[in-house]
Each structure stands twice: as structure tokens, then as C-alpha cells.
Design a protein around this motif. Sequence first.
Motif, PDB file in Angstrom:
ATOM      1  N   PHE A 159       0.866  -1.185   0.000  1.00  0.00           N
ATOM      2  CA  PHE A 159       0.000   0.000   0.000  1.00  0.00           C
ATOM      3  C   PHE A 159       0.892   1.221   0.000  1.00  0.00           C
ATOM      4  O   PHE A 159       1.871   1.293   0.724  1.00  0.00           O
ATOM      5  CB  PHE A 159      -0.887  -0.008   1.249  1.00  0.00           C
ATOM      6  N   GLY A 160       0.531   2.223  -0.824  1.00  0.00           N
ATOM      7  CA  GLY A 160       1.299   3.461  -0.825  1.00  0.00           C
ATOM      8  C   GLY A 160       2.414   3.429  -1.863  1.00  0.00           C
ATOM      9  O   GLY A 160       2.293   2.759  -2.886  1.00  0.00           O
ATOM     10  N   PRO A 161       3.525   4.124  -1.565  1.00  0.00           N
ATOM     11  CA  PRO A 161       3.748   4.943  -0.378  1.00  0.00           C
ATOM     12  C   PRO A 161       2.933   6.244  -0.414  1.00  0.00           C
ATOM     13  O   PRO A 161       2.642   6.766  -1.489  1.00  0.00           O
ATOM     14  CB  PRO A 161       5.247   5.242  -0.435  1.00  0.00           C
ATOM     15  N   VAL A 162       2.579   6.730   0.755  1.00  0.00           N
ATOM     16  CA  VAL A 162       1.855   7.986   0.876  1.00  0.00           C
ATOM     17  C   VAL A 162       2.890   9.104   0.952  1.00  0.00           C
ATOM     18  O   VAL A 162       3.724   9.120   1.856  1.00  0.00           O
ATOM     19  CB  VAL A 162       0.959   7.998   2.128  1.00  0.00           C
ATOM     20  N   ILE A 163       2.840  10.003  -0.012  1.00  0.00           N
ATOM     21  CA  ILE A 163       3.791  11.114  -0.081  1.00  0.00           C
ATOM     22  C   ILE A 163       3.021  12.419  -0.286  1.00  0.00           C
ATOM     23  O   ILE A 163       1.916  12.415  -0.812  1.00  0.00           O
ATOM     24  CB  ILE A 163       4.813  10.921  -1.227  1.00  0.00           C
ATOM     25  N   SER A 164       3.616  13.520   0.146  1.00  0.00           N
ATOM     26  CA  SER A 164       2.968  14.823  -0.047  1.00  0.00           C
ATOM     27  C   SER A 164       3.737  15.710  -1.016  1.00  0.00           C
ATOM     28  O   SER A 164       3.257  16.782  -1.380  1.00  0.00           O
ATOM     29  CB  SER A 164       2.804  15.538   1.300  1.00  0.00           C
ATOM     30  N   ARG A 165       4.941  15.305  -1.412  1.00  0.00           N
ATOM     31  CA  ARG A 165       5.727  16.000  -2.420  1.00  0.00           C
ATOM     32  C   ARG A 165       6.237  14.957  -3.400  1.00  0.00           C
ATOM     33  O   ARG A 165       6.498  13.814  -3.034  1.00  0.00           O
ATOM     34  CB  ARG A 165       6.919  16.739  -1.805  1.00  0.00           C
ATOM     35  N   LEU A 166       6.428  15.342  -4.633  1.00  0.00           N
ATOM     36  CA  LEU A 166       6.814  14.406  -5.679  1.00  0.00           C
ATOM     37  C   LEU A 166       8.327  14.295  -5.796  1.00  0.00           C
ATOM     38  O   LEU A 166       8.988  15.259  -6.187  1.00  0.00           O
ATOM     39  CB  LEU A 166       6.221  14.860  -7.020  1.00  0.00           C
ATOM     40  N   PRO A 167       8.899  13.126  -5.481  1.00  0.00           N
ATOM     41  CA  PRO A 167      10.325  12.930  -5.751  1.00  0.00           C
ATOM     42  C   PRO A 167      10.538  12.681  -7.243  1.00  0.00           C
ATOM     43  O   PRO A 167       9.694  12.066  -7.900  1.00  0.00           O
ATOM     44  CB  PRO A 167      10.679  11.687  -4.916  1.00  0.00           C
ATOM     45  N   THR A 168      11.631  13.152  -7.764  1.00  0.00           N
ATOM     46  CA  THR A 168      11.909  12.998  -9.199  1.00  0.00           C
ATOM     47  C   THR A 168      13.285  12.381  -9.396  1.00  0.00           C
ATOM     48  O   THR A 168      14.098  12.303  -8.475  1.00  0.00           O
ATOM     49  CB  THR A 168      11.843  14.355  -9.925  1.00  0.00           C
ATOM     50  N   GLY A 169      13.528  11.941 -10.613  1.00  0.00           N
ATOM     51  CA  GLY A 169      14.836  11.424 -10.973  1.00  0.00           C
ATOM     52  C   GLY A 169      15.285  10.289 -10.073  1.00  0.00           C
ATOM     53  O   GLY A 169      14.510   9.413  -9.692  1.00  0.00           O
ATOM     54  N   GLU A 170      16.556  10.332  -9.734  1.00  0.00           N
ATOM     55  CA  GLU A 170      17.129   9.256  -8.935  1.00  0.00           C
ATOM     56  C   GLU A 170      16.547   9.199  -7.528  1.00  0.00           C
ATOM     57  O   GLU A 170      16.509   8.134  -6.908  1.00  0.00           O
ATOM     58  CB  GLU A 170      18.657   9.400  -8.864  1.00  0.00           C
ATOM     59  N   GLN A 171      16.060  10.323  -7.011  1.00  0.00           N
ATOM     60  CA  GLN A 171      15.381  10.301  -5.715  1.00  0.00           C
ATOM     61  C   GLN A 171      14.141   9.415  -5.780  1.00  0.00           C
ATOM     62  O   GLN A 171      13.864   8.636  -4.856  1.00  0.00           O
ATOM     63  CB  GLN A 171      14.999  11.722  -5.283  1.00  0.00           C
ATOM     64  N   ALA A 172      13.398   9.507  -6.878  1.00  0.00           N
ATOM     65  CA  ALA A 172      12.250   8.626  -7.072  1.00  0.00           C
ATOM     66  C   ALA A 172      12.698   7.175  -7.170  1.00  0.00           C
ATOM     67  O   ALA A 172      12.063   6.270  -6.608  1.00  0.00           O
ATOM     68  CB  ALA A 172      11.477   9.026  -8.332  1.00  0.00           C
ATOM     69  N   GLY A 173      13.777   6.934  -7.871  1.00  0.00           N
ATOM     70  CA  GLY A 173      14.300   5.585  -8.010  1.00  0.00           C
ATOM     71  C   GLY A 173      14.749   4.987  -6.687  1.00  0.00           C
ATOM     72  O   GLY A 173      14.506   3.808  -6.409  1.00  0.00           O
ATOM     73  N   ARG A 174      15.388   5.788  -5.850  1.00  0.00           N
ATOM     74  CA  ARG A 174      15.831   5.288  -4.538  1.00  0.00           C
ATOM     75  C   ARG A 174      14.646   4.946  -3.651  1.00  0.00           C
ATOM     76  O   ARG A 174      14.678   3.949  -2.916  1.00  0.00           O
ATOM     77  CB  ARG A 174      16.738   6.312  -3.857  1.00  0.00           C
ATOM     78  N   LEU A 175      13.590   5.771  -3.700  1.00  0.00           N
ATOM     79  CA  LEU A 175      12.397   5.444  -2.926  1.00  0.00           C
ATOM     80  C   LEU A 175      11.794   4.133  -3.416  1.00  0.00           C
ATOM     81  O   LEU A 175      11.334   3.306  -2.620  1.00  0.00           O
ATOM     82  CB  LEU A 175      11.370   6.580  -3.014  1.00  0.00           C
ATOM     83  N   TRP A 176      11.794   3.913  -4.717  1.00  0.00           N
ATOM     84  CA  TRP A 176      11.312   2.657  -5.290  1.00  0.00           C
ATOM     85  C   TRP A 176      12.139   1.474  -4.773  1.00  0.00           C
ATOM     86  O   TRP A 176      11.597   0.473  -4.309  1.00  0.00           O
ATOM     87  CB  TRP A 176      11.386   2.741  -6.802  1.00  0.00           C
ATOM     88  N   ASP A 177      13.459   1.611  -4.850  1.00  0.00           N
ATOM     89  CA  ASP A 177      14.335   0.535  -4.407  1.00  0.00           C
ATOM     90  C   ASP A 177      14.076   0.193  -2.937  1.00  0.00           C
ATOM     91  O   ASP A 177      13.984  -0.981  -2.562  1.00  0.00           O
ATOM     92  CB  ASP A 177      15.798   0.927  -4.587  1.00  0.00           C
ATOM     93  N   GLY A 178      13.967   1.240  -2.115  1.00  0.00           N
ATOM     94  CA  GLY A 178      13.746   1.022  -0.694  1.00  0.00           C
ATOM     95  C   GLY A 178      12.384   0.422  -0.396  1.00  0.00           C
ATOM     96  O   GLY A 178      12.246  -0.446   0.478  1.00  0.00           O
ATOM     97  N   THR A 179      11.381   0.863  -1.141  1.00  0.00           N
ATOM     98  CA  THR A 179      10.032   0.330  -0.944  1.00  0.00           C
ATOM     99  C   THR A 179       9.995  -1.160  -1.273  1.00  0.00           C
ATOM    100  O   THR A 179       9.415  -1.959  -0.528  1.00  0.00           O
ATOM    101  CB  THR A 179       9.015   1.094  -1.813  1.00  0.00           C
ATOM    102  N   LEU A 180      10.620  -1.546  -2.373  1.00  0.00           N
ATOM    103  CA  LEU A 180      10.655  -2.956  -2.741  1.00  0.00           C
ATOM    104  C   LEU A 180      11.434  -3.779  -1.719  1.00  0.00           C
ATOM    105  O   LEU A 180      11.045  -4.913  -1.398  1.00  0.00           O
ATOM    106  CB  LEU A 180      11.261  -3.143  -4.126  1.00  0.00           C
ATOM    107  N   LEU A 181      12.518  -3.211  -1.212  1.00  0.00           N
ATOM    108  CA  LEU A 181      13.310  -3.919  -0.212  1.00  0.00           C
ATOM    109  C   LEU A 181      12.486  -4.188   1.044  1.00  0.00           C
ATOM    110  O   LEU A 181      12.444  -5.314   1.556  1.00  0.00           O
ATOM    111  CB  LEU A 181      14.557  -3.108   0.140  1.00  0.00           C
ATOM    112  N   VAL A 182      11.802  -3.149   1.528  1.00  0.00           N
ATOM    113  CA  VAL A 182      11.012  -3.303   2.754  1.00  0.00           C
ATOM    114  C   VAL A 182       9.803  -4.199   2.518  1.00  0.00           C
ATOM    115  O   VAL A 182       9.560  -5.160   3.249  1.00  0.00           O
ATOM    116  CB  VAL A 182      10.580  -1.915   3.282  1.00  0.00           C
ATOM    117  N   ALA A 183       9.025  -3.890   1.476  1.00  0.00           N
ATOM    118  CA  ALA A 183       7.793  -4.652   1.223  1.00  0.00           C
ATOM    119  C   ALA A 183       8.079  -6.098   0.846  1.00  0.00           C
ATOM    120  O   ALA A 183       7.242  -6.976   1.071  1.00  0.00           O
ATOM    121  CB  ALA A 183       6.976  -3.975   0.126  1.00  0.00           C
ATOM    122  N   GLY A 184       9.256  -6.361   0.297  1.00  0.00           N
ATOM    123  CA  GLY A 184       9.603  -7.709  -0.103  1.00  0.00           C
ATOM    124  C   GLY A 184      10.199  -8.561   1.004  1.00  0.00           C
ATOM    125  O   GLY A 184      10.503  -9.733   0.785  1.00  0.00           O
ATOM    126  N   THR A 185      10.359  -7.976   2.181  1.00  0.00           N
ATOM    127  CA  THR A 185      10.883  -8.732   3.318  1.00  0.00           C
ATOM    128  C   THR A 185       9.792  -9.638   3.873  1.00  0.00           C
ATOM    129  O   THR A 185       8.699  -9.156   4.188  1.00  0.00           O
ATOM    130  CB  THR A 185      11.376  -7.770   4.419  1.00  0.00           C
TER     131      THR A 185
END
Length: 200
Positions: free
Chosen positions: A157-183
Motif C-alpha cells: 500500500f502506498g507509499p503515501v507522499i505529499s511531495r513528488l520525488p523525481t529522478g534518482e530520488q524517485a528511483g531510490r524510494l522505489w528501491d527502498g520500498t521494494l526492499l522493505v515490502a519484499g521482506t
Amino acid sequence: MKADFWFDPSCPYTWLTSRWLLEVAKVRPVEIHWHVMSLSVLNEGREDDPENDPEGYLWVPARIAALVRHRFGGEALGRLYTELWRGSGDDQDWLGDFRRALSAAGLPADLAEAGQSDAHDDLVRASHAEGISLLGEHIGTPICAVTGAAKERIVFFGPVISRLPTGEQAGRLWDGTLLVAGTPHFHELKGRAHEEPRLS
């Protein structure tokens, strides 16, 4: 990598998450598939009204979106979703004109009439049920289900964000989300209290 994304088209936080996913697709090998879910369906039968929608207006965009996906496919739904929120700003967290959005997305404008009828509610309910079954009714919108190269499935579910990350910042959030949610056996992670979404 395939990302199935279920969204209620009326939620401003979900809108930001969807724009983040589009940013992710620029920097990670992600193919987005758009699906509809519905806060109206999710909250049916509750004594309270968490969305403050006594008139049932939230059904309108969900019905239109579900019919578009049914008739024209997920890519068309993605175009419509973009057009629904085009022009919204920080002082306006609501959807634009449905007929304008449909036309701008290259779709028949008269599909807007579907929002006023329950004739296609089965489409909304079926798509919603598909998404919500992946996690359960304790969550809301959006739901993302990622299928990797080895057919492994990560759902969150989510992630719930209030500002839009772009570029590699968006990619890092993706990587981290998959790491956490995939545990295995991971359940929940929360951040600071919500702030108003910045839509533009």
C-alpha cells in the motif's frame, strides 16, 4: 518489471504516488499497468464516513475510470487519469471536468455519463476486489503489485507522499520500498504525520 497499480481516481495522495511511479519508470525498468479501486466500495457498510462523501460523489470518477479500462484498456485509463488531474493545484485537490478529461485523453466524451449510473458498478467492484484481495481491507488507496523477472510478487500500500520525488530520488524510494515490502512477514512502516499534498 511489471507494476500493477490500483487507484481511486479521487484521492490527491494517490495522485502523487501515481506521478512518482511515472518518475520511477524513467529511471528503473518498470512497466505500469493501471487498475481502478474505490474508496466508496471500501467504506460500504461503515457507520462513519471517512471520506466525507454523503452524496456518493466518489462513485462518479471510479465508474468512468472502470468503464474506460474495460472498453479501451489500461493504457487509456492511464491517459484519462493524467487528464483528470491536469490543472489541479495546491488550492484545489479535486478532479477536473470529466468530459474535457476524456476528450483530452482521446476517449469519447459521452463516457462521462457513466458516472451518474450504477450500470457498470460491477466493473468497479471486480477491479477493486482484485486489488484489495492482495493485501486485505485494512488498507486504502493505492495498492501496487510488482512482478519481477523471476515472477516473484511484492505487494504494498502506498507509499503515501505529499511531495513528488523525481529522478534518482524517485528511483531510490522505489528501491527502498521494494526492499522493505519484499521482506518476509513485513507488515507496516509509518513516517511523520500527513501534511497537505503539493499537487503541482
